[in-house]
Design a protein around this motif. Structure first.
Motif, PDB file in Angstrom:
ATOM      1  N   UNK A 118      15.844  35.543  25.702  1.00 19.06           N
ATOM      2  CA  UNK A 118      16.837  34.482  25.933  1.00 19.06           C
ATOM      3  C   UNK A 118      17.047  34.177  27.419  1.00 19.06           C
ATOM      4  N   UNK A 119      16.385  34.920  28.300  1.00 17.96           N
ATOM      5  CA  UNK A 119      16.530  34.713  29.750  1.00 17.96           C
ATOM      6  C   UNK A 119      15.156  34.385  30.319  1.00 17.96           C
ATOM      7  N   UNK A 120      15.001  33.138  30.773  1.00 19.12           N
ATOM      8  CA  UNK A 120      13.696  32.623  31.185  1.00 19.12           C
ATOM      9  C   UNK A 120      13.697  32.236  32.656  1.00 19.12           C
ATOM     10  N   UNK A 121      12.583  32.527  33.331  1.00 26.29           N
ATOM     11  CA  UNK A 121      12.404  32.121  34.724  1.00 26.29           C
ATOM     12  C   UNK A 121      11.205  31.194  34.809  1.00 26.29           C
ATOM     13  N   UNK A 122      11.443  29.952  35.273  1.00 21.44           N
ATOM     14  CA  UNK A 122      10.381  28.956  35.429  1.00 21.44           C
ATOM     15  C   UNK A 122       9.952  28.922  36.898  1.00 21.44           C
ATOM     16  N   UNK A 123       8.672  29.091  37.145  1.00 21.45           N
ATOM     17  CA  UNK A 123       8.153  29.093  38.523  1.00 21.45           C
ATOM     18  C   UNK A 123       7.015  28.086  38.658  1.00 21.45           C
ATOM     19  N   UNK A 124       6.906  27.505  39.842  1.00 18.30           N
ATOM     20  CA  UNK A 124       5.797  26.590  40.097  1.00 18.30           C
ATOM     21  C   UNK A 124       6.160  25.547  41.122  1.00 18.30           C
ATOM     22  N   UNK A 125       5.169  24.821  41.628  1.00 20.11           N
ATOM     23  CA  UNK A 125       5.426  23.806  42.659  1.00 20.11           C
ATOM     24  C   UNK A 125       6.264  22.655  42.117  1.00 20.11           C
ATOM     25  N   UNK A 126       6.903  21.890  43.001  1.00 12.31           N
ATOM     26  CA  UNK A 126       7.720  20.753  42.544  1.00 12.31           C
ATOM     27  C   UNK A 126       6.872  19.710  41.831  1.00 12.31           C
ATOM     28  N   UNK A 127       7.522  19.022  40.875  1.00 14.55           N
ATOM     29  CA  UNK A 127       6.853  17.917  40.183  1.00 14.55           C
ATOM     30  C   UNK A 127       5.927  18.338  39.071  1.00 14.55           C
ATOM     31  N   UNK A 128       6.013  19.582  38.621  1.00 13.83           N
ATOM     32  CA  UNK A 128       5.083  20.072  37.594  1.00 13.83           C
ATOM     33  C   UNK A 128       5.744  20.302  36.239  1.00 13.83           C
ATOM     34  N   UNK A 129       6.975  19.801  36.042  1.00 12.43           N
ATOM     35  CA  UNK A 129       7.545  19.748  34.700  1.00 12.43           C
ATOM     36  C   UNK A 129       8.610  20.761  34.357  1.00 12.43           C
ATOM     37  N   UNK A 130       9.117  21.523  35.321  1.00 12.76           N
ATOM     38  CA  UNK A 130      10.101  22.563  34.994  1.00 12.76           C
ATOM     39  C   UNK A 130      11.395  21.961  34.441  1.00 12.76           C
ATOM     40  N   UNK A 131      11.925  20.953  35.126  1.00 15.48           N
ATOM     41  CA  UNK A 131      13.185  20.339  34.687  1.00 15.48           C
ATOM     42  C   UNK A 131      12.992  19.556  33.396  1.00 15.48           C
ATOM     43  N   UNK A 132      11.920  18.773  33.318  1.00 16.41           N
ATOM     44  CA  UNK A 132      11.640  18.001  32.104  1.00 16.41           C
ATOM     45  C   UNK A 132      11.466  18.928  30.911  1.00 16.41           C
ATOM     46  N   UNK A 133      10.748  20.022  31.110  1.00 17.73           N
ATOM     47  CA  UNK A 133      10.516  20.959  30.017  1.00 17.73           C
ATOM     48  C   UNK A 133      11.829  21.579  29.544  1.00 17.73           C
ATOM     49  N   UNK A 134      12.742  21.851  30.467  1.00 21.62           N
ATOM     50  CA  UNK A 134      14.039  22.410  30.090  1.00 21.62           C
ATOM     51  C   UNK A 134      14.798  21.445  29.187  1.00 21.62           C
TER      52      UNK A 134
END
Length: 330
Positions: A118-134
């Motif tokens: 239930x606790x997830x860490x999203x890592x990666x360069x900007x513009x690669x979908x972290x916010x959209x995926x959330x």
């Protein structure tokens, strides 16, 4: 909560749209967790149809009352996208499918004495979908999405930031939701960083304790573009670390097809995959939008290849300027 109590609360909340929807979502969630998917889908369709007919609320309100002033630091965001709007790697598709299945069978998993991620860490360069995926992840789960206002969370007063962090974790403990902390490195920066003062080091200490202790009813999602800046002790506090990389050729081709799916073109956009190597999804989307706008401005019914080439040239120019700025800052 017993079904009878939920039904009583549902009837009592009639006329208060946010509260009514929150309780209805809890009932639907119970049916999903019982694997009554047909009933859950039918209830959700009915709820969504009713919501579409009703006027939108004038202001966002907490779905379930809570004692702390977490609403100073969190904002509810309505997801505007679905899973058909995103391109993920095969590995990430498998991970997210597993997380959704775990969430829906959480009671069975816990009864077997096993933990639920239930606790997830999203890592990666900007513009690669972290916010959209959330956003899409919250929509697929049927949970409300709350975004933490990091700028308000970090206080200039000694001791207040840790108190503010405690409030949002208390909120996530009580409210079934996806709680999203973007730019997580602003809170969880390495304590070995000599440029940081003692107050922020104390915040990291408190943050580690809060993440350890929390058992969210939904998901805690933290995202960062600067994974190398995170405190080493942060990593093991998360149940899953998910990496978002820049798209490969196959993903870029899929993304281009998606962006021009309902747009008439005089060329094949996917033939330009090779020229977009190393670009992020955000950069490719900007190119596509700019090419489409060129056709709209000139009142043409189709996008030409020259429109796309000009948009790529503009992005190259933009990237070149960004690189120069970064060089000056360094």
């Amino acid at each position: 909560m017993a079904r009878g109590e939920l039904m009583k609360k549902l009837l009592a909340s009639y006329g208060r749209d946010d509260e009514f929807r929150a309780i209805a979502e809890q009932i639907i969630l119970e049916e999903e967790q019982k694997n009554n998917r047909v009933l859950a889908r039918s209830l959700r369709q009915t709820l969504d149809h009713a919501s579409n007919r009703a006027p939108p609320p004038r202001a966002l309100a907490p779905l379930i009352p809570f004692p702390d002033a977490a609403n100073d630091f969190v904002e509810r965001v309505e997801p505007e996208h679905t899973k058909s709007d995103i391109v993920l790697s095969k590995a990430n598709i498998r991970i997210f499918s597993g997380l959704i299945q775990e969430f829906r069978r959480a009671d069975d998993i816990r009864r077997s004495g096993l933990p639920v991620r239930s606790k997830l860490l999203f890592c990666g360069p900007p513009g690669c979908g972290k916010t959209l995926c959330t956003q899409i992840f919250a929509g697929e789960l049927g949970l409300p999405l709350f975004v933490v206002k990091i700028d308000r969370l970090i206080s200039s007063y000694l001791g207040e930031t840790a108190t503010n962090v405690r409030k949002i974790f208390e909120f996530a403990r009580k409210q079934p939701c996806v709680l999203f902390l973007d730019e997580f490195d602003a809170l969880a920066r390495s304590r070995d960083d000599t440029s940081e003062h003692n107050e922020l080091r104390r915040v990291v200490n408190s943050l580690l304790i809060f993440i350890d202790r929390i058992k969210p009813k939904g998901f805690l999602v933290a995202a960062t573009n600067l994974d190398q800046s995170l405190d080493p002790a942060v990593w093991r506090r998360f149940d899953e670390v998910i990496w978002f990389e820049k798209p490969d050729r196959e993903m870029t081709e899929h993304f281009l097809a998606l962006k021009f799916k309902n747009i008439k073109t005089a060329f094949d956009p996917t033939s330009h995959v090779g020229s977009l190597e190393g670009y992020s999804f955000a950069e490719i989307e900007r190119i596509c939008v700019q090419a489409i706008k060129a056709a709209v401005i000139e009142r043409r019914k189709e996008v030409r290849e020259l429109d796309f080439r000009h948009a790529v040239a503009d992005e190259i120019r933009r990237r070149s300027g960004t690189a120069r700025l970064q060089h000056l800052e360094d």
